[in-house]
Scaffold this active site. Structure first.
Site, PDB file in Angstrom:
ATOM      1  N   CYS A 102      10.212   1.265   1.711  1.00  0.00           N
ATOM      2  CA  CYS A 102      11.092   0.145   2.047  1.00  0.00           C
ATOM      3  C   CYS A 102      12.533   0.613   2.234  1.00  0.00           C
ATOM      4  O   CYS A 102      13.268   0.049   3.033  1.00  0.00           O
ATOM      5  CB  CYS A 102      11.024  -0.922   0.966  1.00  0.00           C
ATOM      6  SG  CYS A 102      11.398  -0.288  -0.668  1.00  0.00           S
ATOM      7  N   GLU A 118      11.940  -3.065  11.178  1.00  0.00           N
ATOM      8  CA  GLU A 118      11.454  -2.012  10.296  1.00  0.00           C
ATOM      9  C   GLU A 118      10.302  -1.276  10.992  1.00  0.00           C
ATOM     10  O   GLU A 118       9.232  -1.850  11.197  1.00  0.00           O
ATOM     11  CB  GLU A 118      10.960  -2.676   9.008  1.00  0.00           C
ATOM     12  CG  GLU A 118      10.627  -1.725   7.914  1.00  0.00           C
ATOM     13  CD  GLU A 118      10.091  -2.459   6.680  1.00  0.00           C
ATOM     14  OE1 GLU A 118       9.358  -3.456   6.828  1.00  0.00           O
ATOM     15  OE2 GLU A 118      10.409  -2.020   5.569  1.00  0.00           O
ATOM     16  N   TRP A 125       0.802  -1.223   0.000  1.00  0.00           N
ATOM     17  CA  TRP A 125       0.000   0.000   0.000  1.00  0.00           C
ATOM     18  C   TRP A 125       0.835   1.275   0.000  1.00  0.00           C
ATOM     19  O   TRP A 125       0.290   2.363  -0.107  1.00  0.00           O
ATOM     20  CB  TRP A 125      -0.943   0.017   1.224  1.00  0.00           C
ATOM     21  CG  TRP A 125      -0.248  -0.313   2.521  1.00  0.00           C
ATOM     22  CD1 TRP A 125      -0.251  -1.530   3.150  1.00  0.00           C
ATOM     23  CD2 TRP A 125       0.571   0.542   3.324  1.00  0.00           C
ATOM     24  NE1 TRP A 125       0.504  -1.480   4.293  1.00  0.00           N
ATOM     25  CE2 TRP A 125       1.027  -0.219   4.423  1.00  0.00           C
ATOM     26  CE3 TRP A 125       0.971   1.876   3.233  1.00  0.00           C
ATOM     27  CZ2 TRP A 125       1.862   0.305   5.413  1.00  0.00           C
ATOM     28  CZ3 TRP A 125       1.809   2.389   4.219  1.00  0.00           C
ATOM     29  CH2 TRP A 125       2.236   1.613   5.286  1.00  0.00           C
ATOM     30  N   ASN A 126       2.151   1.163   0.163  1.00  0.00           N
ATOM     31  CA  ASN A 126       2.908   2.418   0.319  1.00  0.00           C
ATOM     32  C   ASN A 126       3.144   3.138  -1.006  1.00  0.00           C
ATOM     33  O   ASN A 126       3.066   4.355  -1.090  1.00  0.00           O
ATOM     34  CB  ASN A 126       4.215   2.188   1.080  1.00  0.00           C
ATOM     35  CG  ASN A 126       5.150   1.248   0.378  1.00  0.00           C
ATOM     36  OD1 ASN A 126       4.739   0.422  -0.437  1.00  0.00           O
ATOM     37  ND2 ASN A 126       6.431   1.358   0.679  1.00  0.00           N
ATOM     38  N   LYS A 157      -3.042  -8.476  -7.646  1.00  0.00           N
ATOM     39  CA  LYS A 157      -3.765  -8.267  -6.389  1.00  0.00           C
ATOM     40  C   LYS A 157      -3.204  -7.037  -5.673  1.00  0.00           C
ATOM     41  O   LYS A 157      -2.134  -7.083  -5.091  1.00  0.00           O
ATOM     42  CB  LYS A 157      -3.649  -9.477  -5.465  1.00  0.00           C
ATOM     43  CG  LYS A 157      -4.754  -9.445  -4.420  1.00  0.00           C
ATOM     44  CD  LYS A 157      -4.373 -10.012  -3.080  1.00  0.00           C
ATOM     45  CE  LYS A 157      -3.755  -9.068  -2.106  1.00  0.00           C
ATOM     46  NZ  LYS A 157      -4.521  -7.893  -1.708  1.00  0.00           N
ATOM     47  N   PRO A 158      -3.949  -5.906  -5.738  1.00  0.00           N
ATOM     48  CA  PRO A 158      -3.483  -4.725  -5.002  1.00  0.00           C
ATOM     49  C   PRO A 158      -3.744  -4.898  -3.511  1.00  0.00           C
ATOM     50  O   PRO A 158      -4.526  -5.762  -3.121  1.00  0.00           O
ATOM     51  CB  PRO A 158      -4.353  -3.585  -5.560  1.00  0.00           C
ATOM     52  CG  PRO A 158      -5.328  -4.187  -6.512  1.00  0.00           C
ATOM     53  CD  PRO A 158      -5.228  -5.686  -6.435  1.00  0.00           C
ATOM     54  N   SER A 175      -5.389  -4.415   0.061  1.00  0.00           N
ATOM     55  CA  SER A 175      -6.785  -4.136   0.419  1.00  0.00           C
ATOM     56  C   SER A 175      -6.930  -2.729   1.019  1.00  0.00           C
ATOM     57  O   SER A 175      -8.027  -2.183   1.061  1.00  0.00           O
ATOM     58  CB  SER A 175      -7.309  -5.187   1.408  1.00  0.00           C
ATOM     59  OG  SER A 175      -6.403  -5.325   2.470  1.00  0.00           O
ATOM     60  N   GLY A 217       6.226  -6.604  -0.482  1.00  0.00           N
ATOM     61  CA  GLY A 217       5.503  -6.487   0.783  1.00  0.00           C
ATOM     62  C   GLY A 217       6.414  -6.854   1.941  1.00  0.00           C
ATOM     63  O   GLY A 217       7.649  -6.808   1.825  1.00  0.00           O
ATOM     64  N   GLU A 276      10.385  -8.775  -3.094  1.00  0.00           N
ATOM     65  CA  GLU A 276      10.922  -7.456  -2.695  1.00  0.00           C
ATOM     66  C   GLU A 276      10.352  -7.174  -1.310  1.00  0.00           C
ATOM     67  O   GLU A 276       9.192  -6.795  -1.190  1.00  0.00           O
ATOM     68  CB  GLU A 276      10.468  -6.373  -3.682  1.00  0.00           C
ATOM     69  CG  GLU A 276      10.913  -6.582  -5.114  1.00  0.00           C
ATOM     70  CD  GLU A 276      12.384  -6.307  -5.308  1.00  0.00           C
ATOM     71  OE1 GLU A 276      12.990  -5.610  -4.467  1.00  0.00           O
ATOM     72  OE2 GLU A 276      12.947  -6.804  -6.293  1.00  0.00           O
TER      73      GLU A 276
END
Ligand code: NAD
Length: 495
Positions: free
Chosen positions: A293, A394, A159-160, A183-184, A186, A237, A259
């Protein structure tokens, strides 16, 4: 379909896309998409399920046998037309992105521009996919290595940067002749669906070349990993989800590009251009609210300039303007979700318990306009160490922990003391130190004296638990191709 909500913002009710048709889920369920700046509902998407995935995969499989035979010049032309259509819809897509993700509108517009650049770049690369001839001992024998598209690909994005990170997969996949089920996230599906609608409309691709399934990864992911027709999973992700995809995909021995997360260090040496180092460090710590990231996650500063660096860093942080992404003149929007804010708070609390000091920020900003949204002040922490989550995990938020170091081997050891290996940054004017940093920092990308870790022409990806595979440049094409050896006996051909 568009309607207005109470705040007079368009509400976008997007559908899934299968075989170039806009469809709901077979289960008839929907999920709401909210604006992180005020919590209002700004759209809905179908809550896809495994039956929807199966249909999408079947459709992408049929399209694969058509699309892979389209010659590369025609492929390129369609991709360029797709980019032109995205360009025509730029304003609308960018606005959708800001209201679902929170980032300033100027940055959303920049992200759509990146998508256009990526599609055009890979349209050109489509024409350069070749092979080679291998010398044989016998003159009448011929061996060739040719590149073939890997097949139906599952493309899963976060989502970023919900548009650019999907485009970095869609571009090379299409260029190579692959088809995909996309698949984006949600949290941010609205702009991604709109982008793909524009790509399909502009490119006039065979139905099923790109299908979109919306919904929760935990429900859709299993089918994407287990379906035998899917040959490749391309994922950006978190490291935890990346690991679970690898486990799920093991049975079918699917190819993976992962990634994943990062925990990027920045080293600032005593001889560095301090003004530039501070300006860049502030930018890379807080941009997109630290939800990148390759954000700078931890800063190591030579002891001789430590206090001065902190003072200058806080002064620059103080100048950042926080607000609703749709308002002009702001630097930082809200964080993308409540969960994201909670993780930031948890990491700060953990650091404080273990002896850290907050030198700036550390809370929700004051003011009525910030009450309902997921806003958080950019935060500076000192007196930090490697027992704290902010230094080892992170945070994915606007937190800059700054630590003093006294010798270069100690700085490199601390920088490498991480399970991640995405990007490492360093500032120095000393060429010997540059060589040392470049050779000894453990990361997929080492960046010296600036903070732009990505370049569309150059490979990007991680080592260690930041994943594997490379995006950007011609390197990304390899992720969607396999090498076929063709062995030919020329004596048996007709004269
Ligand atoms: P996430 O792993 O929670 O979700 C990413 C995507 O995976 C979403 O679409 C989600 O719905 C889906 N998903 C979740 N569970 C799934 C499952 N079991 N099966 C299949 N799909 C599933 O990550 P996020 O919170 O959206 O993104 C933030 C993370 O992404 C951070 O860790 C960040 O570092 C990383 N990231 C990495 C890069 C890179 O290039 N290395 C770039 C951007 C973001």
């Amino acid at each position: 379909m568009k309607e207005k909500n109470l705040n007079n913002i368009n509400v976008y009710n997007q559908k899934m896309i299968i075989g170039n048709r806009e469809v709901d889920s077979v289960n008839g369920e929907f999920i709401s998409v909210t604006n992180p700046a005020d919590g209002s509902v700004v759209g809905t998407v179908p809550n896809g399920c495994s039956t929807d995935v199966k249909k999408a995969v079947e459709s992408s499989d049929s399209a694969f046998y058509v699309w892979k035979k389209v010659d590369s010049k025609d492929r390129a032309k369609r991709m360029i037309n797709a980019a032109t259509m995205v360009s025509e819809k730029k304003q609308e897509i960018a606005k959708m992105l800001t209201i679902e993700q929170g980032k300033p509108l100027s940055e959303s517009l920049g992200e759509v521009s990146q998508v256009i650049e990526i599609l055009n770049y890979y349209a050109e690369e489509a024409k350069r996919i070749g092979g080679y001839v291998i010398p044989y001992k016998a003159r009448h024998m011929c061996s060739m290595a040719v590149k073939e598209p890997i097949g139906v690909t599952a493309i899963i994005g976060p989502w970023n940067y919900p548009l650019a990170l999907l485009a970095l997969k869609i571009g090379p996949a299409l260029a190579c002749g692959c088809t995909a089920v996309v698949k984006p996230s949600s949290l941010t599906p609205l702009a991604a669906v709109e982008m793909i609608k524009s790509i399909l409309h502009g490119g006039d691709f065979p139905p099923g070349t790109l299908n979109v399934i919306t919904g929760y990864g935990s429900e859709i992911g299993v089918e994407l990993c287990k379906n035998p027709t899917i040959r490749k999973i391309s994922f950006t992700g978190s490291t935890d989800v990346g690991k679970s995809l690898m486990r799920e995909a093991a049975d079918g021995l699917k190819t993976l590009s992962l990634e994943l997360g990062g925990n990027s260090p920045l080293i600032v040496w005593a001889d560095a251009d301090l003004e530039t180092a501070v300006k860049d460090a502030v930018k890379r710590s807080y941009r997109n609210m630290g939800q990148i990231c390759n954000s700078v996650n931890r800063i190591y500063v030579h002891k001789d300039i430590y206090e001065e660096f902190i003072h200058m860093f806080i002064e620059k942080t103080r100048c950042l303007k926080i607000g609703n992404g749709l308002d002009g003149g702001i630097d930082l929007g809200p964080m993308a979700s409540r969960k994201a804010v909670e993780r930031v708070k948890r990491h700060i609390e953990d650091a404080l318990k273990k002896g850290a000091e907050i030198r700036y920020g550390g809370k929700k900003p004051d003011g009525k306009v910030f009450e309902k949204g997921y806003f958080f002040e950019p935060t500076v922490l000192t007196d930090v160490n490697h027992n704290m989550l902010v230094m080892t995990e992170e945070t994915f938020g606007p937190v800059a922990p700054i630590m003093s170091v006294s010798n270069v081997d100690e700085a490199i050891k601390l920088a490498n003391d991480s399970r991640y290996g995405l990007v490492s940054y360093a500032y120095t004017k000393n060429i010997d130190l540059v060589y040392k940093f470049v050779a000894e920092l453990e990361a997929g990308t080492v960046v010296i004296n600036h903070v732009s870790a990505t370049n569309l022409d150059a490979p990007y990806g991680g080592i260690k638990e930041s994943g594997f595979g490379r995006e950007c440049g011609p390197y990304a094409l390899e992720e969607y191709l396999y090498t076929k050896h063709i062995s030919l006996n020329c004596r048996r051909l007709e004269k």
